[in-house]
Enzyme design. Structure first.
Site, short mmCIF file in Angstrom:
data_model
loop_
_atom_site.label_atom_id
_atom_site.label_comp_id
_atom_site.label_asym_id
_atom_site.label_seq_id
_atom_site.Cartn_x
_atom_site.Cartn_y
_atom_site.Cartn_z
N CYS A 2 0.84 -1.20 0.00
CA CYS A 2 0.00 0.00 0.00
C CYS A 2 0.88 1.26 0.00
CB CYS A 2 -0.95 0.08 1.17
SG CYS A 2 -2.10 -1.29 1.24
N ARG A 27 4.57 -0.40 -4.39
CA ARG A 27 4.21 -0.87 -3.05
C ARG A 27 2.97 -1.75 -3.06
NH1 ARG A 27 6.75 1.89 0.92
NH2 ARG A 27 5.17 1.25 2.41
N TRP A 73 -2.24 -3.08 -1.76
CA TRP A 73 -1.81 -4.49 -1.80
C TRP A 73 -2.67 -5.18 -0.75
CZ3 TRP A 73 0.28 -8.22 1.45
CH2 TRP A 73 0.89 -9.33 0.83
N ASN A 99 -2.16 2.28 5.28
CA ASN A 99 -1.16 1.26 4.94
C ASN A 99 -0.81 0.56 6.23
OD1 ASN A 99 1.11 -0.19 4.09
ND2 ASN A 99 2.47 1.57 4.32
N GLY A 100 -1.07 -0.75 6.28
CA GLY A 100 -0.75 -1.50 7.49
C GLY A 100 -1.88 -2.46 7.81
N GLU A 484 19.11 -16.82 -5.50
CA GLU A 484 18.68 -15.52 -6.00
C GLU A 484 18.27 -15.63 -7.48
OE1 GLU A 484 17.72 -12.94 -4.73
OE2 GLU A 484 17.92 -11.39 -6.24
N LYS A 488 14.56 -14.72 -8.82
CA LYS A 488 14.30 -13.74 -9.88
C LYS A 488 13.38 -14.36 -10.93
CE LYS A 488 15.16 -11.16 -8.15
NZ LYS A 488 15.48 -10.49 -7.00
N GLU A 491 9.76 -15.00 -9.56
CA GLU A 491 9.05 -13.75 -9.26
C GLU A 491 8.47 -13.10 -10.51
OE1 GLU A 491 10.92 -11.09 -5.73
OE2 GLU A 491 12.27 -11.40 -7.41
N HIS A 507 20.21 -35.51 -3.51
CA HIS A 507 19.32 -35.93 -2.42
C HIS A 507 17.88 -35.54 -2.70
CE1 HIS A 507 22.84 -37.14 -0.20
NE2 HIS A 507 23.39 -35.97 -0.50
N LYS A 606 6.89 -4.43 -3.28
CA LYS A 606 8.31 -4.20 -3.03
C LYS A 606 8.62 -4.06 -1.55
CE LYS A 606 12.34 -2.33 -4.93
NZ LYS A 606 12.81 -3.70 -5.19
#
Ligand code: G6P
Length: 611
Positions: A2, A27, A73, A99-100, A484, A488, A491, A507, A606
């Site tokens: 948000c 956001r 969001w 926001n929260g 990473e 990427k 995502e 394994h 983000k």
């Protein structure tokens, strides 16, 4: 997670707010809304992106020089028109953006329903504005007081802005746990989740602290604590340039940010390394030098990509400074009862400096007496203000939701910290330090060189764009790079990808390997090269397709892999900084070829300011 924007002044509020929402869209981007006072209080909101909101209001006259906007969001309530912000009181005279998360909204909502309040959304936010309305009705308090009383009753995190039809020259803003910046102009004020919507109007900002409420009018600003004591704000000057927030000719922010890495790594090292003297200088942690000599252990806490940077840090710190390191997901760390002592150093890594779990982990470690360092990118964010000391990454604003330049800057800072701690503890010789710093100093140039493989990587991306799964394997400090690389890809392209230590493949993951499985190896010439070569053979023996990141000039892996991508030779310590580059580009091109929204991948945000 948000984004919120508010404006009060003499200009048209709507364009300022919409532009601000675009800047904050990283956001959250599942719905958006605005409120303006133009002879009356007007609220418009819509599921979808900010552009959908713009289309929705394009034929409406939107005047007024006070207003606020929100990009969401979703947490409580699916993305929909009715769950979009702003949310209004029953009489529609008050409206709020938030926001929260209000954690105790359920019990408050139940009480309010019993008193006759009718709710139109499934959100926690709507409960808060009804609570303010209810307090006013019951007690006759003015709006300012009613908001303060209401905030004393809620548990959770918030950055809110409230507007009232009865007081059209007032914005009330408050924060606890979610970020909020107030831009100070002449006869105008700006409110936003970060400074990006503000920077083109004023460089003077106030970072609101937790438990503060700001009463903002055109000509004055009053900040009080939630307990009603007046606060004296400190005005900071922003070091942010407008062009940092534009795409600058690139198709996506992510690509721009990938290409910025030679500069961002250089900026991160500027004034901090003196190769010829074999000296590292980290002003932000200088005061703790003595402490560093006596620590028993380092615990790194972080989330997402920052956690991967932490894992690279573990290899570097243990190798050079010889201090034991543990790397923890902040979200797990805080819900154990971790054993922490005053002789522990906790390093919290966060691009945004706002991640709720990382914040909570810091609070916990602080309570237990540890010293806390931060490694953050956003200057003035909550984490750098909470830690005892820290080092900024100076990567500049990162707008693409998938983190790229922030990661390499975090790894650069961790490299510097490893060398600094090693130096302070006498764990490294001066000549070794000269050698390492000379190598590090060349990394921006080598990253530049690594970026030259872009066209070649694009061709490889075309071959694998329709894959449904992908494995990324590496050993040593290339294992976090593999993690990473996989993150990427998943995502932004929505291809299922796993990162694994190369030897662990036997394994379990080896069962997945067949002719449809691309396997990306980080097979650079370092101490585990021979072992990785064996792992490549194991994959080839099972018909897997191998894409190998190799050191320039390698012939052995070239002979067995289907595709190789070369990176320049460097000291082993710096391989993560170089090997990450092709993986970022591979994910980027695959996502573009799959028509994915590279900068705003579905469901992600983000800055994750909820737990
Ligand atoms: C989100 C972002 C990631 C980021 C993570 C941690 O998931 O999408 O890119 O790595 O949060 O964020 P931080 O700001 O604490 O580094």
């Amino acid at each position: 997670m948000c984004g919120i924007v508010g404006y009060i002044g003499y200009r048209d509020a709507y364009p300022i707010i919409i532009k601000g929402l675009h800047r904050l869209e990283y956001r959250g981007y599942d719905s958006a809304g605005i409120a303006l006072f133009d002879k009356q209080l007007k609220v418009f909101k819509k599921a979808g992106k900010v552009v959908d909101l713009e289309n929705f209001v394009k034929d409406v006259e939107l005047g007024g020089s006070i207003g606020m906007g929100h990009t969401r969001w979703a947490t409580h309530g699916a993305p929909s028109d009715r769950n979009s912000h702003p949310h209004s009181s029953g009489d529609r005279k008050l409206t709020i953006i938030h926001n929260g998360i209000i954690e105790n909204y359920g019990i408050i909502k139940e009480t309010l329903i019993n008193k006759g309040h009718v709710f139109k959304s499934d959100t926690d936010t709507e409960v808060l504005i009804h609570l303010v309305e209810d307090i006013q009705e019951e007690t006759g308090l003015d709006l300012r007081e009613a908001v303060r009383v209401a905030l004393n009753k809620v548990i959770g995190a918030y950055a809110i802005v409230i507007m009232s039809a009865d007081e059209p020259d007032l914005l009330i803003a408050a924060r606890k746990g979610s970020p909020m910046v107030i831009g100070v102009g002449k006869g105008e004020y700006f409110i936003a989740s970060d400074a990006t919507p503000i920077v083109e109007y004023t460089k003077n900002v106030i970072y609101l602290n937790d438990n503060e409420i700001a009463f903002v009018r055109r000509e004055d600003l009053l900040i009080k604590n939630i307990d009603n004591t007046v606060q004296t704000p400190y005005i900071h000057e922003l070091d942010l340039k407008l062009e940092m927030l534009e795409k600058g000719g690139y198709d996506h922010f992510m690509l721009k940010e990938i290409y910025e890495q030679p500069r961002s790594i250089r900026d991160c090292m500027r004034g901090r390394i003196y190769p010829q003297e074999g000296k590292v200088q980290l002003g932000g942690i200088k005061e703790y030098t003595e402490k560093l000599k006596n620590i028993d252990r380092i615990i790194i806490v972080a989330c997402g990509t920052s956690w991967h940077a932490g894992l690279v840090g573990e290899y570097l710190i243990e190798e050079y400074a010889r201090v034991p390191v543990e790397v923890e997901y902040a979200s797990e760390f805080r819900y154990r009862n971790p054993i922490i002592t005053e002789k522990d150093l906790v390093i919290a890594i966060s691009q945004s400096g706002e991640t709720a779990d990382t914040m909570a982990a810091i609070e916990l470690a602080k309570e237990k007496g540890a010293t806390i360092f931060g490694i953050c990118n956003v200057v003035g964010a909550s984490i750098p203000r909470t830690t005892h000391a820290g080092v900024y990454t100076h990567a500049g604003p990162e707008i693409g939701v998938a983190s790229t330049k922030a990661f390499t800057a975090q790894v650069t800072v961790l490299t510097l910290m490893a060398f600094y701690i090693a130096q302070q503890r006498g764990a490294i010789t001066q000549s070794k330090l000269v050698e390492l710093l000379t190598g590090l100093n060349e990394i921006p140039e080598l990253v530049e060189k690594a970026l030259k493989s872009d066209d070649h990587i694009k061709k490889i991306a075309a071959k694998f764009k329709d894959s449904t799964n992908c494995l990324f394997l590496g050993r040593g400090s290339s294992f976090p790079v593999a993690l990473e690389g996989a993150l990427k890809l998943k995502e932004i392209s929505y291809i299922h990808a796993e990162g694994y230590p190369a030897a662990e493949m036997k394994h379990g993951p080896i069962a997945l390997i067949d002719a449809d499985m691309p396997v990306v190896f980080i097979a650079t010439k370092d101490s585990s090269y021979e072992k990785v070569v064996s792992n490549i053979q194991e994959v080839k023996a099972r018909s897997g397709h191998v894409i190998a990141i190799v050191t320039e000039g390698d012939t052995e892996v070239k002979g067995m892999a289907d595709y190789v991508i070369e990176i320049p030779a460097s000291g082993e310590a710096f391989v993560p900084l170089l090997a990450t580059i092709p993986l970022q580009l591979l994910a980027y091109h695959i996502a573009v070829m799959r028509d994915c929204n590279v900068d705003q991948p579905r469901n992600l945000a983000k800055s994750v300011t909820v737990e």
